[in-house]
Design an enzyme around this catalytic site. Structure first.
Site, PDB file in Angstrom:
ATOM      1  N   TRP A 159       0.742  -1.104   0.018  1.00 53.43           N
ATOM      2  CA  TRP A 159      -0.173   0.008   0.103  1.00 53.43           C
ATOM      3  C   TRP A 159       0.810   1.176   0.010  1.00 53.43           C
ATOM      4  O   TRP A 159       0.590   2.257  -0.611  1.00 53.43           O
ATOM      5  CB  TRP A 159      -1.014  -0.111   0.958  1.00 53.43           C
ATOM      6  CG  TRP A 159      -1.969  -1.052   0.889  1.00 53.43           C
ATOM      7  CD1 TRP A 159      -2.229  -2.108   1.760  1.00 53.43           C
ATOM      8  CD2 TRP A 159      -2.838  -1.171  -0.045  1.00 53.43           C
ATOM      9  NE1 TRP A 159      -2.876  -3.173   1.159  1.00 53.43           N
ATOM     10  CE2 TRP A 159      -3.807  -2.691   0.162  1.00 53.43           C
ATOM     11  CE3 TRP A 159      -3.336  -0.168  -1.140  1.00 53.43           C
ATOM     12  CZ2 TRP A 159      -4.855  -2.648  -0.746  1.00 53.43           C
ATOM     13  CZ3 TRP A 159      -4.410  -0.404  -1.908  1.00 53.43           C
ATOM     14  CH2 TRP A 159      -5.027  -1.973  -1.676  1.00 53.43           C
ATOM     15  N   ASP A 231      -1.526   6.614   6.484  1.00 51.27           N
ATOM     16  CA  ASP A 231      -2.396   5.798   5.817  1.00 51.27           C
ATOM     17  C   ASP A 231      -2.682   4.632   7.154  1.00 51.27           C
ATOM     18  O   ASP A 231      -1.849   3.914   7.455  1.00 51.27           O
ATOM     19  CB  ASP A 231      -2.226   5.183   4.646  1.00 51.27           C
ATOM     20  CG  ASP A 231      -3.299   4.063   4.264  1.00 51.27           C
ATOM     21  OD1 ASP A 231      -4.255   3.713   4.894  1.00 51.27           O
ATOM     22  OD2 ASP A 231      -3.121   3.380   3.110  1.00 51.27           O
ATOM     23  N   LYS A 255     -12.217  -2.088   7.522  1.00 54.99           N
ATOM     24  CA  LYS A 255     -11.293  -3.080   8.235  1.00 54.99           C
ATOM     25  C   LYS A 255     -11.443  -2.974   9.837  1.00 54.99           C
ATOM     26  O   LYS A 255     -11.574  -4.038  10.289  1.00 54.99           O
ATOM     27  CB  LYS A 255      -9.994  -2.811   7.998  1.00 54.99           C
ATOM     28  CG  LYS A 255      -9.694  -2.762   6.503  1.00 54.99           C
ATOM     29  CD  LYS A 255      -8.014  -2.551   6.190  1.00 54.99           C
ATOM     30  CE  LYS A 255      -7.710  -2.234   4.721  1.00 54.99           C
ATOM     31  NZ  LYS A 255      -7.900  -3.717   4.184  1.00 54.99           N
TER      32      LYS A 255
END
Length: 420
Positions: A159, A231, A255
């Protein structure tokens, strides 16, 4: 034209009241009793068609999915109880005007509870957006820097790498450290990489969902006027965080704090209002801040669900208590891996192992498919590792109960006893 009657029995929906038939154009929809839905449609059929869905008695699985992920059972039950008629409003949250007083109370409480959970300072804005964290990969450089401005990225997994590659379209990013050569199993020491002196920001992915690598502390930008950006999609609200260390924190909700469709951005207010002229309106932080996340129709039901999760986390005692539970769950699972004498293996350096995402492999890789299949038969699902790395991965977010991890560990030990 004759009409046929189609009946759909909805199991265990006894909270739905009986309604008299009302016309909907040429169709007729009514509830003949609390658990039966009858739909009358124009038809040439001579015999009525009856479809019945009996109440399900299927046991809920233990869901180790990386996202969308398991939600707290009490949150789901709360949402179920309010689905048809939210707190006497006469409508579902899914039917509300996002500008009506009912939904305004929902989004305002969600923000207030999140501020309480993370102790967000007053000089930060909280935005409820759409597009996933991936959209923020572009929004950040478009709002915070010009095309020629340098920015730094620490890449500890897939990511972080995706964020860097997207930033290449909009500014002058540099990877100041990458763990790719070691298959993303480490986090660098903060004096182990050289930052760009005038970088507008330093970007990290606080927890790499795929590779199971988590920052336990955070670097400080070398540029005194630069900011740290994180993030936090896969460890958001899993532990206390000093928000004041960051210029921007962003996270997809799916999540740890809600269903897919909601992206949360926490941004220092002085960073708002500098978007480039070419920035799409939906990526301009100022637009969303000035409109309290209601510039256009937001993901209303998703925000409502996040609010229920925030309320639940507060009821547990806040993020310090939540972190203790997460540490206990992770320890049980990592101990089982480390004590398996190499039968199970976790490639991540111990000091930076994620509390949320636990990747592991089998010494005998040919047994991995059987492991996943047998676990699924035992109601433990979504244990297959990400397609890019293989193996297995157990995501044990806030909503994963301790009993779920204990059942997985018991299965692992039993599987090893049969195959060692």
């Amino acid at each position: 034209m004759s009409a046929s009657t189609n009946s759909l029995l909805l199991g265990n929906q006894t909270h739905l009241p009986s309604l008299k038939p009302k016309p909907i154009s040429q169709s007729f929809l009514h509830l003949t009793k609390p658990s039966t839905l009858t739909l009358t449609l124009p038809s040439t059929r001579t015999k009525p068609l009856s479809i019945r869905c009996a109440a399900s008695t299927t046991e809920r699985v233990i869901n180790f999915a990386a996202g969308p992920a398991a939600l707290p059972e009490n949150v789901l039950l709360k949402a179920q109880s309010e689905l048809y008629n939210w707190r006497g409003s006469g409508m579902s949250v899914m039917e509300m005007s996002h500008r009506g007083k009912e939904f305004l109370s929902i989004i305002q409480k969600a923000e207030s509870d999140l501020r309480h959970l993370l102790e967000i300072p007053p000089d930060y804005s909280v935005l409820f957006l759409q597009g996933g964290a991936t959209t923020q990969f572009a929004a950040l450089p478009l709002n915070l820097c010009n095309p020629e401005d340098p920015v730094d990225y620490v890449v500890t997994g897939s990511w972080g790498d995706k964020a860097f590659k997207e930033a290449q379209k909009y500014c002058n990013p540099k990877v100041v450290w990458s763990g790719k050569a070691e298959k993303y199993t480490k986090v660098p020491s903060f004096d182990g990489f050289e930052q760009t002196p005038h970088a507008k920001y330093l970007h990290i992915c606080a927890n790499e969902t795929i590779h199971g690598v988590e920052f336990k502390d955070y670097p400080v930008p070398k540029n005194p006027n630069g900011v740290l950006i994180a993030d936090m999609s896969s460890n958001f609200c899993s532990k206390p965080v000093d928000v004041s260390k960051f210029g921007v924190i962003y996270a997809g909700a799916q999540k740890n704090v809600g269903p897919s469709g909601v992206t949360i951005v926490i941004i220092r207010k002085d960073l708002i209002g500098n978007a480039r002229d070419v920035t799409p309106v939906m990526l301009d932080y100022k637009i969303h801040d000035e409109n309290s996340s209601l510039y256009n129709t937001p993901p209303c039901f998703g925000i409502y669900m996040c609010g229920l999760v925030f309320d639940d986390l507060l009821a547990q005692g806040g993020l310090k208590e939540v972190e203790k539970k997460n540490q206990r769950k992770a320890k049980i699972l990592y101990d089982a891996i480390d004590e398996s004498r190499g039968f199970f293996r976790c490639p991540v350096e111990k000091s930076v192992r994620s509390l949320m995402n636990v990747p592991f492999t089998l010494e005998k890789s040919e047994l991995e498919a059987e492991f996943i299949k047998e676990a699924a038969k035992d109601k433990m699902v979504q244990l297959k590792g990400h397609r890019s790395v293989g193996g297995m991965r157990a995501s044990i977010y806030n909503a994963m109960p301790l009993a779920g991890v204990e059942k997985l560990v018991a299965f692992m030990k039993e599987f090893q006893a049969r195959h060692a």
